[in-house]
Design a protein around this motif. Sequence first.
Motif, short mmCIF file in Angstrom:
data_model
loop_
_atom_site.label_atom_id
_atom_site.label_comp_id
_atom_site.label_asym_id
_atom_site.label_seq_id
_atom_site.Cartn_x
_atom_site.Cartn_y
_atom_site.Cartn_z
N VAL A 1 81.04 46.20 38.82
CA VAL A 1 81.58 47.13 37.84
C VAL A 1 81.45 46.57 36.42
CG1 VAL A 1 83.66 48.36 37.10
CG2 VAL A 1 83.16 48.11 39.54
N SER A 2 81.09 47.44 35.48
CA SER A 2 80.94 47.06 34.07
C SER A 2 82.29 47.11 33.35
CB SER A 2 79.97 48.03 33.38
OG SER A 2 80.05 47.92 31.97
N VAL A 3 82.46 46.20 32.38
CA VAL A 3 83.66 46.22 31.53
C VAL A 3 83.30 46.75 30.13
CG1 VAL A 3 84.90 44.43 32.76
CG2 VAL A 3 83.33 43.78 30.92
N GLY A 4 82.24 47.50 30.05
CA GLY A 4 81.90 48.13 28.78
C GLY A 4 81.03 47.30 27.86
N ARG A 5 80.47 46.19 28.37
CA ARG A 5 79.49 45.48 27.54
C ARG A 5 78.31 46.43 27.28
NH1 ARG A 5 80.41 39.91 27.28
NH2 ARG A 5 81.78 39.05 28.89
N CYS B 1 87.48 49.38 28.66
CA CYS B 1 87.13 50.37 29.66
C CYS B 1 86.51 49.64 30.84
CB CYS B 1 86.15 51.40 29.10
SG CYS B 1 84.52 50.70 28.69
N PHE B 2 86.30 50.36 31.92
CA PHE B 2 85.47 49.85 33.01
C PHE B 2 84.80 51.04 33.69
CE2 PHE B 2 89.40 50.73 35.37
CZ PHE B 2 88.93 51.33 36.54
N GLY B 3 83.72 50.77 34.41
CA GLY B 3 83.06 51.85 35.12
C GLY B 3 81.77 51.40 35.78
N GLU C 1 72.31 53.44 32.05
CA GLU C 1 72.80 54.24 33.16
C GLU C 1 74.19 54.78 32.84
OE1 GLU C 1 72.23 52.83 37.26
OE2 GLU C 1 71.31 51.03 36.39
N VAL C 2 74.48 55.99 33.30
CA VAL C 2 75.81 56.57 33.08
C VAL C 2 76.80 55.94 34.04
CG1 VAL C 2 77.19 58.68 33.09
CG2 VAL C 2 74.80 58.74 32.32
N CYS C 3 77.89 55.41 33.48
CA CYS C 3 78.95 54.79 34.27
C CYS C 3 80.20 55.67 34.21
CB CYS C 3 79.29 53.40 33.72
SG CYS C 3 77.94 52.22 33.81
N TYR C 4 80.94 55.68 35.30
CA TYR C 4 82.16 56.47 35.40
C TYR C 4 83.33 55.53 35.65
CZ TYR C 4 78.78 60.21 36.00
OH TYR C 4 77.72 61.07 35.81
N GLY C 5 84.40 55.74 34.90
CA GLY C 5 85.52 54.82 35.06
C GLY C 5 86.74 55.25 34.27
N VAL C 6 87.39 54.25 33.64
CA VAL C 6 88.65 54.47 32.93
C VAL C 6 88.52 53.94 31.50
CG1 VAL C 6 91.11 53.90 32.83
CG2 VAL C 6 90.02 54.35 35.04
N TYR D 1 85.91 59.42 33.12
CA TYR D 1 85.45 58.92 31.83
C TYR D 1 84.03 58.40 31.98
CZ TYR D 1 84.77 55.74 27.92
OH TYR D 1 84.25 55.09 26.84
N LYS D 2 83.16 58.72 31.02
CA LYS D 2 81.74 58.32 31.10
C LYS D 2 81.35 57.45 29.92
CE LYS D 2 79.93 62.46 31.26
NZ LYS D 2 78.91 63.53 31.41
N PHE D 3 80.51 56.46 30.18
CA PHE D 3 79.88 55.70 29.09
C PHE D 3 78.52 55.22 29.57
CE2 PHE D 3 82.38 52.53 31.44
CZ PHE D 3 81.51 51.46 31.58
#
Length: 409
Positions: free
Chosen positions: A266-270, A278-280, A308-313, A290-292
């Motif tokens: 899981v990504s931490v928004g880097r 955020c994470f996703g 890539e599109v990530c989904y998270g908080v 939430y998307k980033f």
Amino acid sequence: MTTLRKHFFCLLLLIAFFLTEQTALAADTSVILGDMQTEKYLPMLTGKRVALFCNHTARIGNEHLLDVLLKEGQQVTALFSSEHGIRGDIPAGDPVDSGTDSKTGIPILSLYNKNTVMPAEEDMEKFDVLVIDIQDVGLRYYTYYIAVCNLIEACSVYDKEVILLDRPNPNGHYVDGPILDMSLKSHIGRLPIPTVHGMTLGELANMAIGERWLKLPNKPKFTVIPCLNYTHQTPYTLPIPPSPNLPNMKSVYLYASLCPFEGTEVSVGRGTRHPFQCFGAPALKNYYYYKFTPKSLKTAPNPPFLSEVCYGVDFRSEKELKLRDKGMDLYHVVEAYKAYKEQGLGEKFFIKFKTESGKELEIFDLLIGQAYVRESILAGKSAKEIRDMWQEDVKRFKEQRRPYLLYAE
């Protein structure tokens, strides 16, 4: 009470609440940092060759400590640099090269590249006294304290003085997490301390020396210049981001809860403008809204899930004081693993690191400090159940550290 009086009373309550919150966030204005107390340490440097271990956070007001020392006529002969470099602009984990400071011509000596974590003998011959001034955030996997430990050991070997100019710990108001299993000692965990140790660098260095955690062939000549008007409960807002991917106080307060994700897929928004807020991951599409999309940035040239599109908080709307009070929480790590497992992706969640010898290590274990945390997540335990497992560690450590505290708890 009349309607007018009721409205007036409510208004007073709102004003009082607002002022209380703002006062708490601004309470650091009365704190006097170690480096600001030049009258205490400049006499200790006069007539000696001075080395600095610092980065971009070593500022007295609008001036860098290096410039202040040079203006005061001090002979600065070397600059030690750790992770992120002297200017604080090198991405996490990237090697830092030795070189020369472009402004002053003073040699920069790297403590963070593949071949160098301890200074060489020729580097130690460049100075008589080492001054340390660098902003820490109080987490065991935040690596500046490791460089401090290495330098204290080296100064003991070569009989050099060390003066540490202390700074507040923005996460100094609590202790949490398991104590490091020393079989998991690594470049992101060096001392047998909890994930969140709640100490300033000065206190932690004193403890490392006093508990004989360091290899010190000679009694260290070690002095801390403590902060004034500071306790462990003093809210302290960092005036300068301490590293490229901790851009604000929300990221600093969330760091304890989100950094364990770096041992997972899981990504931490880097690669975004709001890392560690955020994470996703792409695999969480059906679980979070939430998307980033991570992009290549100077602070993160090759982030996880690039483009890539990530989904998270997203935590950016949370209030700073709420995040500060919440502290370390593995709830989201546990829930994200459950989401992966429900899709049959549980085996992909935790990621491994292969050493040069070919040995595979769990990055999550290196970060959190104990294998039982990951094993408990795999076994389906809740975040609260896991947190309860390390409470004896926290209690024992708080007693162990007490003799080394420089500030009231």
